[in-house]
Design a protein around this motif. Structure first.
Motif, mmCIF file in Angstrom:
data_model
loop_
_atom_site.group_PDB
_atom_site.id
_atom_site.type_symbol
_atom_site.label_atom_id
_atom_site.label_comp_id
_atom_site.label_asym_id
_atom_site.label_seq_id
_atom_site.Cartn_x
_atom_site.Cartn_y
_atom_site.Cartn_z
ATOM 1 N N ILE A 98 -10.791 11.122 -2.454
ATOM 2 C CA ILE A 98 -9.979 11.852 -1.480
ATOM 3 C C ILE A 98 -8.850 10.975 -0.943
ATOM 4 N N LEU A 99 -9.213 9.740 -0.547
ATOM 5 C CA LEU A 99 -8.243 8.787 -0.018
ATOM 6 C C LEU A 99 -8.314 7.507 -0.831
ATOM 7 N N GLN A 100 -7.156 7.023 -1.241
ATOM 8 C CA GLN A 100 -7.077 5.820 -2.060
ATOM 9 C C GLN A 100 -6.272 4.765 -1.323
ATOM 10 N N THR A 101 -6.829 3.558 -1.231
ATOM 11 C CA THR A 101 -6.121 2.464 -0.573
ATOM 12 C C THR A 101 -4.884 2.078 -1.368
ATOM 13 N N VAL A 102 -3.750 2.005 -0.690
ATOM 14 C CA VAL A 102 -2.494 1.646 -1.359
ATOM 15 C C VAL A 102 -2.448 0.136 -1.539
ATOM 16 N N THR A 103 -2.267 -0.305 -2.768
ATOM 17 C CA THR A 103 -2.127 -1.717 -3.095
ATOM 18 C C THR A 103 -0.850 -1.927 -3.892
ATOM 19 N N GLN A 104 -0.523 -3.180 -4.100
ATOM 20 C CA GLN A 104 0.686 -3.489 -4.862
ATOM 21 C C GLN A 104 0.551 -3.035 -6.307
ATOM 22 N N GLY A 105 -0.679 -3.018 -6.807
ATOM 23 C CA GLY A 105 -0.885 -2.631 -8.193
ATOM 24 C C GLY A 105 -0.803 -1.142 -8.449
ATOM 25 N N ASN A 106 -1.181 -0.308 -7.448
ATOM 26 C CA ASN A 106 -1.176 1.144 -7.690
ATOM 27 C C ASN A 106 -0.046 1.865 -6.974
ATOM 28 N N ASN A 107 0.924 1.111 -6.450
ATOM 29 C CA ASN A 107 2.006 1.733 -5.687
ATOM 30 C C ASN A 107 3.299 1.818 -6.496
ATOM 31 N N ASN A 108 3.167 1.805 -7.825
ATOM 32 C CA ASN A 108 4.362 1.891 -8.670
ATOM 33 C C ASN A 108 4.773 3.332 -8.915
ATOM 34 N N VAL A 109 3.801 4.203 -9.117
ATOM 35 C CA VAL A 109 4.056 5.626 -9.330
ATOM 36 C C VAL A 109 3.828 6.354 -8.006
ATOM 37 N N ASP A 110 4.761 7.231 -7.637
ATOM 38 C CA ASP A 110 4.690 7.939 -6.355
ATOM 39 C C ASP A 110 4.493 6.935 -5.222
ATOM 40 N N PRO A 111 5.442 6.007 -5.036
ATOM 41 C CA PRO A 111 5.249 4.934 -4.051
ATOM 42 C C PRO A 111 5.207 5.443 -2.623
ATOM 43 N N ILE A 112 4.468 4.710 -1.801
ATOM 44 C CA ILE A 112 4.361 4.978 -0.373
ATOM 45 C C ILE A 112 4.932 3.778 0.369
ATOM 46 N N THR A 113 5.937 4.006 1.200
ATOM 47 C CA THR A 113 6.614 2.928 1.905
ATOM 48 C C THR A 113 6.641 3.206 3.399
ATOM 49 N N VAL A 114 6.952 2.146 4.165
ATOM 50 C CA VAL A 114 7.005 2.213 5.617
ATOM 51 C C VAL A 114 8.438 1.973 6.063
ATOM 52 N N ARG A 115 8.890 2.763 7.033
ATOM 53 C CA ARG A 115 10.225 2.584 7.619
ATOM 54 C C ARG A 115 10.055 2.193 9.086
ATOM 55 N N GLN A 116 10.486 0.981 9.432
ATOM 56 C CA GLN A 116 10.400 0.516 10.807
ATOM 57 C C GLN A 116 11.502 1.143 11.649
ATOM 58 N N GLY A 117 11.164 1.471 12.903
ATOM 59 C CA GLY A 117 12.146 2.035 13.811
ATOM 60 C C GLY A 117 12.425 3.505 13.586
ATOM 61 N N PHE A 118 11.526 4.194 12.884
ATOM 62 C CA PHE A 118 11.681 5.623 12.633
ATOM 63 C C PHE A 118 10.351 6.323 12.939
#
Length: 291
Positions: A227-247
């Motif tokens: 259901i929930l998968q921990t985002v790591t550097q190895g699995n964040n290449n396809v459909d990446p999840i990123t953080v935007r500071q100040g938003f």
């Protein structure tokens, strides 16, 4: 009770649930990180009404009988995780997620015996702040928390700790670097990395209120990974999840679409209510017939 009354009364109950869902979406149009919910319906029962043999005519290819429905019910409400618009803020602690992800936080709740229990929850809202440590042996630390004081978890499964009198900078991967305000020349301190979770099966997430999500209580650790998968550097290449500071991410509710949906549901509810009234009137006429 005749068929039309049964069909209409069952459908009215499902439409009322849909109406509550739409109303909840409209109420949260300005809630940070809120994800709209969509309803799924299915037939309660469909039976085949047989017709007399006299309806069979020469050349007719279709068989005798016709489908007769008994109303519809709402089987589930699913989250729509479409990206909401990002709004810039003046706070360096505000974060917005780009992609199909959630922040992991730790909450304290009371069990049946009024004993505090630590639980893991997830949220899309990145309106965070720094709260002082409650440990008297660690007075120089601040913790990254939500507005309600719930700890934001790091990739090490521990609350993120930031030294006092430090400003933070957060990169796209959620790495937090703390800079000493009193000594501008001091090197930055690695304060931690925000733990991000990729949502694989959003239909199994439970909305707990206060913009929090949870998992069913009977789920196993293996099922949780589905259901929930921990985002790591190895699995964040396809459909990446990123953080935007100040938003901060705004709600993905489109008010015009919800109002249109509201009118449609109201009209359907009104139609079924008139069908119930018509069936009641016909039954009353039949009961008052005199031989």
């Amino acid at each position: 009770m005749n068929h039309s009354m049964i069909n209409s009364s069952v459908s009215m109950h499902a439409l009322q649930q849909k109406l509550d869902l739409v109303a909840n979406n409209i109420a949260n149009v300005n809630t940070t990180g809120y994800k709209r919910k969509e309803a799924s319906f299915q037939d309660v029962l469909t039976s085949i009404q047989q017709q007399p043999r006299g309806f069979q005519k020469d050349g007719r290819m279709s068989p005798l009988g016709y489908n007769q429905g008994w109303g519809a019910k709402m089987v589930s409400s699913q989250l729509n995780l479409a990206q909401g618009s990002l709004q810039a803020t003046d706070s360096p602690l505000d974060m917005a997620i780009e992609g199909n992800g959630l922040f992991e936080i730790s909450t304290i709740s009371l069990d049946a015996n009024n004993t505090p229990v630590q639980q893991t929850r997830w949220t899309r809202s990145g309106a965070f702040q720094l709260s002082p440590s409650v440990d008297p042996q660690d007075p120089d630390s601040m913790f990254l928390t939500t507005k309600d004081g719930q700890y934001v978890m790091g990739v090490d499964n521990a609350p993120i700790r930031v030294p006092k009198n430090h400003t933070v900078k957060i990169d796209a991967d959620g790495n937090i670097m703390a800079y000493n305000e009193g000594d501008k020349g001091a090197p930055p301190v690695q304060a931690g990395q925000v733990k991000l979770m990729r949502v694989v099966r959003p239909q199994l997430l439970q909305q707990l209120g206060d913009n929090l999500y949870g998992l069913p209580s009977d789920i196993t650790p293996q099922q949780q990974g589905e259901i929930l998968q921990t985002v790591t550097q190895g699995n964040n290449n396809v459909d990446p999840i990123t953080v935007r500071q100040g938003f901060l991410e705004q709600s993905n509710v489109n008010l015009s679409d919800e109002m249109s949906e509201l009118l449609t549901v109201q009209r359907a509810f009104q139609l079924n209510s008139r069908a119930v009234s018509s069936a009641d009137t016909m039954m009353n006429l039949a009961n008052n017939l005199r031989a």
